[in-house]
Design an enzyme around this catalytic site. Sequence first.
Site, PDB file in Angstrom:
ATOM      1  CG  ASN A   1      43.415  44.342  40.923  1.00  0.00           C
ATOM      2  OD1 ASN A   1      44.267  43.536  41.500  1.00  0.00           O
ATOM      3  ND2 ASN A   1      44.045  45.343  39.997  1.00  0.00           N
TER       4      ASN A   1
ATOM      5  CE  LYS B   1      35.034  60.309  53.640  1.00  0.00           C
ATOM      6  NZ  LYS B   1      34.736  59.819  55.030  1.00  0.00           N
TER       7      LYS B   1
ATOM      8  N   PRO C   1      49.653  54.054  31.962  1.00  0.00           N
ATOM      9  CG  PRO C   1      51.953  54.180  33.005  1.00  0.00           C
ATOM     10  CD  PRO C   1      50.142  54.535  33.162  1.00  0.00           C
ATOM     11  CG  ASP C   2      49.924  48.168  27.831  1.00  0.00           C
ATOM     12  OD1 ASP C   2      50.695  47.336  28.292  1.00  0.00           O
ATOM     13  OD2 ASP C   2      49.203  47.767  27.059  1.00  0.00           O
TER      14      ASP C   2
ATOM     15  CG  PHE D   1      51.018  36.634  34.276  1.00  0.00           C
ATOM     16  CD1 PHE D   1      50.482  35.609  35.002  1.00  0.00           C
ATOM     17  CD2 PHE D   1      52.444  36.709  33.816  1.00  0.00           C
ATOM     18  CE1 PHE D   1      51.231  34.620  35.580  1.00  0.00           C
ATOM     19  CE2 PHE D   1      53.249  35.571  34.453  1.00  0.00           C
ATOM     20  CZ  PHE D   1      52.750  34.610  35.258  1.00  0.00           C
TER      21      PHE D   1
ATOM     22  CE  LYS E   1      47.815  41.485  28.543  1.00  0.00           C
ATOM     23  NZ  LYS E   1      47.533  41.201  29.803  1.00  0.00           N
TER      24      LYS E   1
END
Length: 396
Positions: free
Chosen positions: A208, A286, A304-305, A324, A338
């Site tokens: 990200n 690849k 995993p959280d 966050f 959350k």
Amino acid sequence: MSDRSILLIITGGVAAFKSLELIRELGRAGVKSRVILTKAAQEFVTPLSVSALSGEKCFTELFDLDDEAEMGHIELSRSTDLVAVCPASADIMGKAANGLANDLASTALLATDKRVLYAPAMNVRMWDHPAVKRNVEALRADGSIVLEPDEGLMACGEFGPGRLPEVARLKEEILTALSPDRSLEGKHILVTAGPTREPIDPVRYISNHSSGRQGYAIAASLRDRGAKVTLVSGPVSIQPPAGVELKKVETALEMLSAVETALPADAFISVAAVADWRPATASDTKLKLKGGDEPVSMTFAENPDILKTISNLAENRPGLVIGFAAETNDVSAHAQGKLQRKGCDWIVANDVSGDVMGGENNEVSLFTKDGMEASPRMSKAQIADWIAARIAKALS
């Protein structure tokens, strides 16, 4: 403050005149100022005016036979409680960030063992230049204080950030730096930052846009308050804060392992943007994704959280667990949901639909079981201080 002193380095720029008033105001607070005046600064203020206000000799030359016979640049830089560079030009910050020393001011900065505060003043386009941004980032990572300039009309006629802050704010910032906040002394705080990279094959991965800047800024602010900080970081391109224990990781599984190994801690702050999913199997070679007749498919496994795992530990759970929430819509509803799902104590939420991820500024809302508090839009360093102050209060 009667026993406190600073070494004030004045560099060239129209704003140099404010440094004279600053010397006077610091003197009223009992702070003594010894001053180095660069060659460019002497185009705007004179050694005579500086000496008259400070009551001390003004220093201007590196190769002064009288001063340097006693290693003047070293004595100047160490017989003080704080070095303040005001105004700080792009040139002096570039020299300091890169370890250059070719005059008295830059040599003193390189030789000092004291903390340094920079009050930048320059044209808005200079302040926004990538090279200046890199240098500011490096100085902060080294433990220096770099103030955010004010925004307004400049002597050149342009408008924007780059003005030297007013003397009242400069005085307050220097007095604060001379009386450091040690409210987190003896506390161990664990911070995660940056993105994770989940490999598809040896050349591709899922990730990200997280730059790690907010997490790194929080780690630095906690360090400044005396905490022992462990920073678990995904791959980023910024320098880690000096004095912080850095653990580098790539994947979410590696991050969880590093966090668990670093426990126990008094607080855990999960700032990292952890990938929710990873390819179930990463290829050793690849993959050829073009040219076939069949569409490409991929099987994913859930990561995993980390926040939920640490929040629900039976043993070694930190006393304060903060998550966050980076959202693009319905920020308040998502953050409150959350907070309940994860079992953490606080959620710091922000809207990342604009330029927050990878950008310089941020605006957050802090959700606890008792309510919500919103910050103004500030630099990520200022947001970090805003959050750290609340953590210190909670842990006290």
